[in-house]
Design an enzyme around this catalytic site. Sequence first.
Site, PDB file in Angstrom:
ATOM      1  N   GLN A  37      33.099   9.347  -0.063  1.00 19.57           N
ATOM      2  CA  GLN A  37      33.120  10.095  -1.322  1.00 19.57           C
ATOM      3  C   GLN A  37      32.535  11.505  -1.193  1.00 19.57           C
ATOM      4  OE1 GLN A  37      31.480   6.483  -3.561  1.00 19.57           O
ATOM      5  NE2 GLN A  37      32.730   7.478  -5.095  1.00 19.57           N
ATOM      6  N   HIS A  57      46.490   9.704   2.413  1.00 21.25           N
ATOM      7  CA  HIS A  57      47.500  10.520   3.092  1.00 21.25           C
ATOM      8  C   HIS A  57      48.903   9.941   2.976  1.00 21.25           C
ATOM      9  CE1 HIS A  57      44.002  12.181   5.715  1.00 21.25           C
ATOM     10  NE2 HIS A  57      44.153  12.869   4.594  1.00 21.25           N
ATOM     11  N   ASP A  70      39.443  14.524   2.007  1.00 26.09           N
ATOM     12  CA  ASP A  70      39.474  15.241   3.291  1.00 26.09           C
ATOM     13  C   ASP A  70      38.274  16.184   3.436  1.00 26.09           C
ATOM     14  OD1 ASP A  70      41.815  13.940   3.767  1.00 26.09           O
ATOM     15  OD2 ASP A  70      43.093  15.735   3.828  1.00 26.09           O
ATOM     16  N   ARG A  95      19.883   6.932  -0.916  1.00 26.20           N
ATOM     17  CA  ARG A  95      20.835   5.948  -0.403  1.00 26.20           C
ATOM     18  C   ARG A  95      22.110   6.659   0.028  1.00 26.20           C
ATOM     19  NH1 ARG A  95      24.483   1.538  -3.688  1.00 26.20           N
ATOM     20  NH2 ARG A  95      25.614   0.921  -1.824  1.00 26.20           N
ATOM     21  N   HIS A 140      30.542   1.104   3.137  1.00 26.44           N
ATOM     22  CA  HIS A 140      30.847   1.418   1.746  1.00 26.44           C
ATOM     23  C   HIS A 140      32.337   1.768   1.654  1.00 26.44           C
ATOM     24  CE1 HIS A 140      28.830   2.881  -2.180  1.00 26.44           C
ATOM     25  NE2 HIS A 140      30.124   2.823  -2.405  1.00 26.44           N
ATOM     26  N   ASN A 184      28.411  -2.643   0.564  1.00 24.21           N
ATOM     27  CA  ASN A 184      28.380  -2.266  -0.829  1.00 24.21           C
ATOM     28  C   ASN A 184      29.453  -3.032  -1.591  1.00 24.21           C
ATOM     29  OD1 ASN A 184      27.647  -0.425  -3.126  1.00 24.21           O
ATOM     30  ND2 ASN A 184      29.839  -0.080  -2.995  1.00 24.21           N
ATOM     31  N   GLU A 185      29.078  -3.621  -2.687  1.00 19.47           N
ATOM     32  CA  GLU A 185      30.027  -4.247  -3.617  1.00 19.47           C
ATOM     33  C   GLU A 185      31.197  -4.946  -2.932  1.00 19.47           C
ATOM     34  OE1 GLU A 185      31.364  -1.498  -6.599  1.00 19.47           O
ATOM     35  OE2 GLU A 185      29.340  -1.105  -7.295  1.00 19.47           O
ATOM     36  N   ASN A 324      23.823  -3.314  -8.388  1.00 17.66           N
ATOM     37  CA  ASN A 324      24.568  -2.206  -8.979  1.00 17.66           C
ATOM     38  C   ASN A 324      24.925  -2.626 -10.400  1.00 17.66           C
ATOM     39  OD1 ASN A 324      24.530  -1.236  -6.372  1.00 17.66           O
ATOM     40  ND2 ASN A 324      26.750  -1.149  -6.125  1.00 17.66           N
ATOM     41  N   TYR A 326      26.188  -1.050 -14.302  1.00 19.85           N
ATOM     42  CA  TYR A 326      26.585   0.103 -15.111  1.00 19.85           C
ATOM     43  C   TYR A 326      26.775  -0.234 -16.576  1.00 19.85           C
ATOM     44  CZ  TYR A 326      27.534   2.660 -10.810  1.00 19.85           C
ATOM     45  OH  TYR A 326      27.401   3.288  -9.616  1.00 19.85           O
ATOM     46  N   GLU A 395      22.369   0.943  -7.737  1.00 21.98           N
ATOM     47  CA  GLU A 395      23.234   1.883  -8.459  1.00 21.98           C
ATOM     48  C   GLU A 395      23.085   1.672  -9.954  1.00 21.98           C
ATOM     49  OE1 GLU A 395      27.428   1.924  -7.455  1.00 21.98           O
ATOM     50  OE2 GLU A 395      26.972   1.941  -5.316  1.00 21.98           O
TER      51      GLU A 395
END
Length: 494
Positions: A37, A57, A70, A95, A140, A184-185, A324, A326, A395
């Site tokens: 990310q 891509h 990219d 993290r 991740h 992660n997740e 995590n 939200y 998170e």
Amino acid sequence: MAITYLLVFCLAATACSCQENKFPPWFLFGAASASYQIEGGWNAHDKGESTWDRLVHTNPAAIEDGSNGDVACDSYHLWMRDIEMAEELGLTLYRFSISWPRLLPTGYPNIISEDGKNYYNNLIDGLLEKGIEPLVTMYHFDLPQSLQDLGGWANPLIIDWYVDYARVVFSLYADRVKLWLTLNEPFGICDAGYNLQHAPYLNNTDFGRFMCNKNVMLAHAKTWRVYDEEYKPLYHGKVSLSTLFIWYEPATPEDQELTDLVIEHWEGRYVHPIFSKEGGWPPAIEKFLLEDGKKKGYPNPLLPPFTDEEKELVRGTYDFYGLNHYSSRLVRKAKPGEVFSWPYYGSPELGVVFENHPDWKQAALNWFALYPEGLLHQLRWLKKTYGVEEILITENGYMDSYKGTDDWERLGYIRDNLEQVQLALQEGINVTGYTHWTLMDNFEWTSGYTVNFGLYAVDFSDPNRTRTPRESAKYYSQVTRAHALLPLPPRDEA
Ligand SMILES: *[C@@H]1O[C@H](CO)[C@@H](O)[C@H](O)[C@H]1NC(C)=O
Ligand SMILES: *[C@@H]1O[C@H](CO)[C@@H](O)[C@H](O)[C@H]1NC(C)=O
Ligand SMILES: *[C@@H]1O[C@H](CO)[C@@H](O)[C@H](O)[C@H]1NC(C)=O
């Protein structure tokens, strides 16, 4: 105006007897990011191709704005600025994740990239120099494409491929990194990855996601055991994984049983094998999926059973709980003919719909409800259900599509969620840290750059990817330094 604001703010902060608003001295304040990310440098030096490189891509239509990672935040070049931001925020924890194909270009340990190795060495050393503890996610979502070509997470051989990778990571960095997340997740890896929502962007919800589910559990467990046996005696660090927990509430009391089943399906499949006393799959969903598979005409269980030996291998492989969290959802039985999609709007196989409570405010995407109390409910539930003695919030953050810096909603979200953390601490739930998602705006997977979670705004049209602190960053940096929950600052009306 800025001076008045500061003055008023300082007076407000010192006037109250803030004792009850203080966080314990050992409480860590962090922010989080993930390699794909933010890094960019997708083909820098000898870096291998990842599943995310391949997806963006070859199928840009899968990304809401047709964009890609990219360059992203160009943290591959701007990592020093990232450390500076962590310092500006007063963080004691940062993290980030290691890109497997950046470190091991072939996916295997036959080649360790010098460039990849140095990149993460510099980042770790730079953080430690500033007194910031690195919390390293070893995976991740960016799998080497070479391994995906051989079946990726659906191939049981990946358990050993992952452990081989993890051994390289520990051998390079475990002398300095004390806090680790293997994965992660895993819900995102398996349930989303095999449901056209994440790379590898496959459509195989009957089998792929469940084979993946079992393999991620075993890869995590074997890695935890490698650390426990070979590295913990030397470095005394801690290893866990981070799991996504949406807080689910029944819409009516009659929906309680369905809600429990939803929790086992969404979350229990990735948590129960590790954190429960008895280990193995959560029993109600295992039974449900067995019957569902038979109904669909499959001779073997869709969710591959654990052998007793595997159950024991996986059970108890954690040193803390990585959460995590939200948002929250209401669960109700679907009406006949109602159309909705897994995983955000319901579960067709369970015949349930997820929706927002009329009292909960909505953020930019309509599945994202604002209900801070959900965090406290979640923490209580984890303590009660699994008896976990240490929970690290890995998170928590606020999503919107606003690109400016006056992000009062995000600031309020942080305050409101930290308040729930304090309530949890007062009840004796051992929350040892809070990691905000995320340090800065970044490539938000299939949403591209259309939504953001950043404490810092990033100008993606600027080749320098200039980062600018938002109001939320200013507030959070005051909270971390006061080590206390601070009142909402007055808004600058100018
Ligand atoms: C995904 O697979 C299912 C089952 O084979 C099929 O019915 C559905 O049309 C597929 N969806 C897409 C978007 O390809
Ligand atoms: C909370 O967790 C920390 C870190 O593992 C540990 O040192 C401490 O004893 C725990 N506190 C309680 C009350 O369990
Ligand atoms: C980008 O950074 C370089 C080097 O610091 C600087 O010379 C240049 O003016 C910057 N460009 C923009 C558009 O800010």
